[in-house]
Write a protein that holds these residues in place. Structure first.
Motif, short mmCIF file in Angstrom:
data_model
loop_
_atom_site.label_atom_id
_atom_site.label_comp_id
_atom_site.label_asym_id
_atom_site.label_seq_id
_atom_site.Cartn_x
_atom_site.Cartn_y
_atom_site.Cartn_z
N PHE A 159 0.82 -1.20 0.00
CA PHE A 159 0.00 0.00 0.00
C PHE A 159 0.86 1.26 0.00
CE2 PHE A 159 -3.85 -2.30 2.06
CZ PHE A 159 -4.13 -2.90 0.84
N GLU A 160 1.99 1.22 0.69
CA GLU A 160 2.92 2.36 0.65
C GLU A 160 3.42 2.58 -0.77
OE1 GLU A 160 6.05 1.80 3.54
OE2 GLU A 160 4.58 1.50 5.15
N ALA A 161 3.71 1.50 -1.46
CA ALA A 161 4.18 1.60 -2.84
C ALA A 161 3.08 2.21 -3.72
CB ALA A 161 4.57 0.22 -3.37
N ILE A 162 1.84 1.76 -3.55
CA ILE A 162 0.73 2.29 -4.35
C ILE A 162 0.56 3.78 -4.08
CG2 ILE A 162 -1.78 2.20 -4.67
CD1 ILE A 162 -1.50 -0.89 -4.16
N LEU A 163 0.67 4.18 -2.82
CA LEU A 163 0.52 5.59 -2.47
C LEU A 163 1.64 6.47 -3.04
CD1 LEU A 163 -0.73 5.19 1.20
CD2 LEU A 163 -2.05 6.04 -0.76
N CYS A 164 2.75 5.86 -3.46
CA CYS A 164 3.85 6.61 -4.09
C CYS A 164 3.58 6.93 -5.55
CB CYS A 164 5.15 5.80 -4.02
SG CYS A 164 5.86 5.69 -2.38
N LEU A 165 2.63 6.26 -6.15
CA LEU A 165 2.35 6.47 -7.57
C LEU A 165 1.78 7.85 -7.81
CD1 LEU A 165 0.84 2.94 -8.25
CD2 LEU A 165 3.16 3.72 -8.77
N LYS A 166 2.25 8.51 -8.87
CA LYS A 166 1.90 9.91 -9.11
C LYS A 166 0.75 10.12 -10.07
CE LYS A 166 6.62 11.33 -8.29
NZ LYS A 166 7.89 11.67 -8.92
N ASP A 167 0.56 9.19 -11.01
CA ASP A 167 -0.49 9.39 -12.00
C ASP A 167 -0.94 8.05 -12.58
OD1 ASP A 167 1.49 8.68 -13.93
OD2 ASP A 167 1.99 10.78 -14.26
N LYS A 168 -1.89 8.14 -13.50
CA LYS A 168 -2.46 6.94 -14.09
C LYS A 168 -1.41 6.12 -14.85
CE LYS A 168 -6.48 7.79 -15.75
NZ LYS A 168 -7.62 8.13 -16.61
N GLU A 169 -0.52 6.79 -15.55
CA GLU A 169 0.53 6.07 -16.29
C GLU A 169 1.43 5.27 -15.35
OE1 GLU A 169 1.26 5.19 -19.46
OE2 GLU A 169 -0.74 6.03 -19.76
N GLU A 170 1.78 5.87 -14.21
CA GLU A 170 2.58 5.13 -13.23
C GLU A 170 1.80 3.95 -12.68
OE1 GLU A 170 4.39 7.53 -10.19
OE2 GLU A 170 5.65 8.59 -11.63
N CYS A 171 0.50 4.11 -12.52
CA CYS A 171 -0.34 3.00 -12.06
C CYS A 171 -0.29 1.85 -13.07
CB CYS A 171 -1.78 3.45 -11.85
SG CYS A 171 -2.03 4.46 -10.39
N TYR A 172 -0.43 2.18 -14.35
CA TYR A 172 -0.35 1.15 -15.38
C TYR A 172 1.00 0.43 -15.32
CZ TYR A 172 -4.65 2.08 -18.01
OH TYR A 172 -5.96 2.19 -18.39
N THR A 173 2.06 1.19 -15.22
CA THR A 173 3.41 0.61 -15.18
C THR A 173 3.57 -0.32 -13.99
OG1 THR A 173 4.32 2.56 -16.29
CG2 THR A 173 5.87 1.18 -15.05
N PHE A 174 3.18 0.15 -12.81
CA PHE A 174 3.35 -0.64 -11.59
C PHE A 174 2.43 -1.87 -11.59
CE2 PHE A 174 2.16 -1.51 -7.13
CZ PHE A 174 3.42 -1.86 -6.64
N PHE A 175 1.15 -1.66 -11.85
CA PHE A 175 0.20 -2.78 -11.75
C PHE A 175 0.44 -3.84 -12.82
CE2 PHE A 175 -2.00 0.00 -8.84
CZ PHE A 175 -2.49 -0.89 -7.91
N GLU A 176 0.94 -3.44 -13.99
CA GLU A 176 1.26 -4.45 -15.00
C GLU A 176 2.43 -5.33 -14.56
OE1 GLU A 176 1.43 -3.18 -19.13
OE2 GLU A 176 -0.09 -1.68 -18.70
N ASP A 177 3.30 -4.79 -13.71
CA ASP A 177 4.39 -5.60 -13.17
C ASP A 177 3.93 -6.46 -11.99
OD1 ASP A 177 6.24 -4.68 -14.98
OD2 ASP A 177 7.25 -3.32 -13.59
#
Length: 98
Positions: A14-32
């Motif tokens: 959850f700390e990692a998710i809260l570090c995400l800045k925008d939708k593109e970063e969400c796509y990058t992180f969640f796809e991994d």
């Protein structure tokens, strides 16, 4: 909150998710982190919850999302007896749109 999920590992996630800045970063992180099917399942549940809040029928929801009645029931149970997480997020999203 369910105590079974409160672990150090979940806290770190959850700390990692809260570090995400925008939708593109969400796509990058969640796809991994997740499989495509896991991401699609989460998004389907979210869409089901939105439609349930709009008072759509199970049939309408199933036809639009492809969700099974079991999934729709599970989401409905969360909306009615859960921790109000969906309501919290829907409220914040609505405020952002205004």
């Amino acid at each position: 909150m369910n105590k079974k999920i409160r672990t150090e590992a979940v806290d770190r996630l959850f700390e990692a998710i809260l570090c995400l800045k925008d939708k593109e970063e969400c796509y990058t992180f969640f796809e991994d982190v997740c499989t495509i099917n896991e991401i699609l399942s989460l998004s389907q549940r979210f869409e089901v919850a939105e439609m349930l809040c709009e008072k759509k029928t199970y049939l309408d929801i199933s036809e639009k999302t492809g969700a099974s009645t079991a999934t729709i029931s599970r989401v409905n149970r969360s909306l009615n007896y859960g921790n109000d997480g969906y309501a919290m997020v829907f409220d914040r999203m609505e405020k952002r749109q205004k």
